[in-house]
Design a protein around this motif. Structure first.
Motif, PDB file in Angstrom:
ATOM      1  N   ARG A 278       0.866  -1.297  -0.208  1.00 54.50           N
ATOM      2  CA  ARG A 278      -0.018   0.079   0.002  1.00 54.50           C
ATOM      3  C   ARG A 278       0.788   1.277   0.056  1.00 54.50           C
ATOM      4  NH1 ARG A 278      -3.729  -1.288   5.225  1.00 54.50           N
ATOM      5  NH2 ARG A 278      -5.138  -0.077   4.084  1.00 54.50           N
ATOM      6  N   ARG A 279       0.330   2.200  -0.498  1.00 55.18           N
ATOM      7  CA  ARG A 279       1.168   3.567  -0.639  1.00 55.18           C
ATOM      8  C   ARG A 279       0.726   4.416   0.436  1.00 55.18           C
ATOM      9  NH1 ARG A 279       0.378   6.501  -5.075  1.00 55.18           N
ATOM     10  NH2 ARG A 279       2.571   7.150  -5.493  1.00 55.18           N
TER      11      ARG A 279
ATOM     12  N   GLY B 150      -4.600  -4.034   1.078  1.00 48.88           N
ATOM     13  CA  GLY B 150      -5.690  -2.956   1.299  1.00 48.88           C
ATOM     14  C   GLY B 150      -5.273  -1.933   0.244  1.00 48.88           C
ATOM     15  N   LYS B 151      -6.182  -0.848   0.104  1.00 49.32           N
ATOM     16  CA  LYS B 151      -5.738   0.138  -0.670  1.00 49.32           C
ATOM     17  C   LYS B 151      -4.974   1.208  -0.093  1.00 49.32           C
ATOM     18  CE  LYS B 151      -9.831   1.633  -2.725  1.00 49.32           C
ATOM     19  NZ  LYS B 151     -11.386   2.134  -2.657  1.00 49.32           N
ATOM     20  N   ASP B 152      -4.619   2.318  -0.862  1.00 48.41           N
ATOM     21  CA  ASP B 152      -3.846   3.277  -0.309  1.00 48.41           C
ATOM     22  C   ASP B 152      -4.117   3.733   1.073  1.00 48.41           C
ATOM     23  OD1 ASP B 152      -2.183   2.960  -2.188  1.00 48.41           O
ATOM     24  OD2 ASP B 152      -2.903   4.719  -3.681  1.00 48.41           O
TER      25      ASP B 152
ATOM     26  N   SER C  23     -10.030  10.262  -1.809  1.00 52.03           N
ATOM     27  CA  SER C  23     -11.237   9.457  -1.093  1.00 52.03           C
ATOM     28  C   SER C  23     -11.273   8.163  -1.978  1.00 52.03           C
ATOM     29  CB  SER C  23     -12.365  10.495  -1.092  1.00 52.03           C
ATOM     30  OG  SER C  23     -12.265  11.463  -0.290  1.00 52.03           O
ATOM     31  N   HIS C  24     -11.242   8.171  -3.266  1.00 53.04           N
ATOM     32  CA  HIS C  24     -11.622   6.980  -3.890  1.00 53.04           C
ATOM     33  C   HIS C  24     -10.520   6.030  -3.829  1.00 53.04           C
ATOM     34  CE1 HIS C  24      -9.428   9.207  -6.628  1.00 53.04           C
ATOM     35  NE2 HIS C  24      -8.942   8.183  -7.142  1.00 53.04           N
ATOM     36  N   GLN C  25      -9.245   6.138  -3.499  1.00 56.36           N
ATOM     37  CA  GLN C  25      -8.219   5.220  -3.681  1.00 56.36           C
ATOM     38  C   GLN C  25      -7.664   4.791  -2.065  1.00 56.36           C
ATOM     39  OE1 GLN C  25      -5.657   8.451  -5.622  1.00 56.36           O
ATOM     40  NE2 GLN C  25      -4.045   7.278  -4.514  1.00 56.36           N
ATOM     41  N   ILE C  26      -8.240   5.189  -1.172  1.00 50.49           N
ATOM     42  CA  ILE C  26      -7.725   4.998   0.295  1.00 50.49           C
ATOM     43  C   ILE C  26      -8.848   4.233   0.878  1.00 50.49           C
ATOM     44  CG2 ILE C  26      -6.299   7.050   0.535  1.00 50.49           C
ATOM     45  CD1 ILE C  26      -9.233   7.327   2.666  1.00 50.49           C
TER      46      ILE C  26
END
Ligand SMILES: NC(=O)c1ccc[n+]([C@@H]2O[C@H](COP(=O)([O-])OP(=O)(O)OC[C@H]3O[C@@H](n4cnc5c(N)ncnc54)[C@H](OP(=O)(O)O)[C@@H]3O)[C@@H](O)[C@H]2O)c1
Length: 194
Positions: free
Chosen positions: A2-3, A122-124, A36-39
């Motif tokens: 994850r970033r 997971g996501k960022d 918001s869409h990428q975390i």
């Protein structure tokens, strides 16, 4: 992996709040970094969490009334973030805080715990601040990207974003964009080399 992406609003002289603890030049605390869409997780410093939770709880409970802490109506962007925050896991980095009102909030005790979180699937991860946590995690090499909204103001006295940073760190500019009201959006990736 994850970033970890930090988003911060700062004056041109790098202040994230004035001497009274308020950044009165920031009109809205909405998530204006396009994250918001990428975390699916937020990382928050122990210094800012209690105030942060109070601020967004007030909007979640009464989105259409004057905010008790600012005496102004929440913007549509703030209402959006209040909803996203409600369903997003928050990790507070602190050795001293132990409890939160929000059910999706848990605690990490330091840099090692943050590194373990990053290794999980997971996501960022949105690193929300404050100044000391952002600097500490950049020093630890755990931040991938910095998204700054720079306001056209020399704030003078106040809390500097990188006051506690100890390591020299090179940045690569990925995007620069002029916004309304003279603000500038800057996106940097963090380089591995100094
Ligand atoms: N302008 C903006 O965009 C923006 C965004 C966010 C916040 N802010 C402002 O930032 C202020 C808070 O910033 P702050 O610098 O005082 O506090 P902070 O960064 O929110 O929290 C610092 C605390 O985090 C914990 N911590 C754990 N590991 C750490 C590490 N490796 N490095 C640094 N801290 C670590 C420590 O808590 P323990 O002592 O409990 O262990 C430390 O005292 C607030 O007033 C808020 O308004 C501004």
């Amino acid at each position: 992996m994850r970033r970890v992406i930090s988003g911060m609003k700062a004056s041109l002289d790098g202040k994230i709040e004035g001497p009274d603890g308020v950044a009165d030049w920031v009109q809205a605390w909405s998530e204006d970094y396009g994250l918001s869409h990428q975390i699916d997780a937020c990382l928050v410093g122990g210094g800012m969490y209690p105030h942060y939770e109070q601020y967004w709880t007030a909007i979640q409970e009464n989105p259409d009334t004057l905010h008790p802490m600012t005496n102004r109506l929440p913007t549509s962007g703030e209402k959006d973030w209040a909803r996203v925050a409600e369903r997003t896991t928050h990790y507070v980095v602190s050795k001293t805080l132990t409890s939160a009102h929000w059910p999706r909030t848990s605690f990490l005790r330091g840099v090692e715990d943050v590194a373990s979180l990053i290794r999980q699937a997971g996501k960022d991860i949105y690193l929300m601040g404050g100044a000391r946590l952002v600097s500490g995690l950049i020093d630890a090499g755990l931040v991938d990207e910095l998204r700054l909204l720079v306001y056209p103001l020399i704030a003078g006295d106040g809390k500097a974003l990188f006051a506690t940073a100890r390591q020299r760190r090179a940045l690569e500019l990925k995007k620069a964009e002029q916004l309304e009201d003279g603000r500038v959006s800057l996106i940097y990736s963090l380089c591995l080399t100094p």
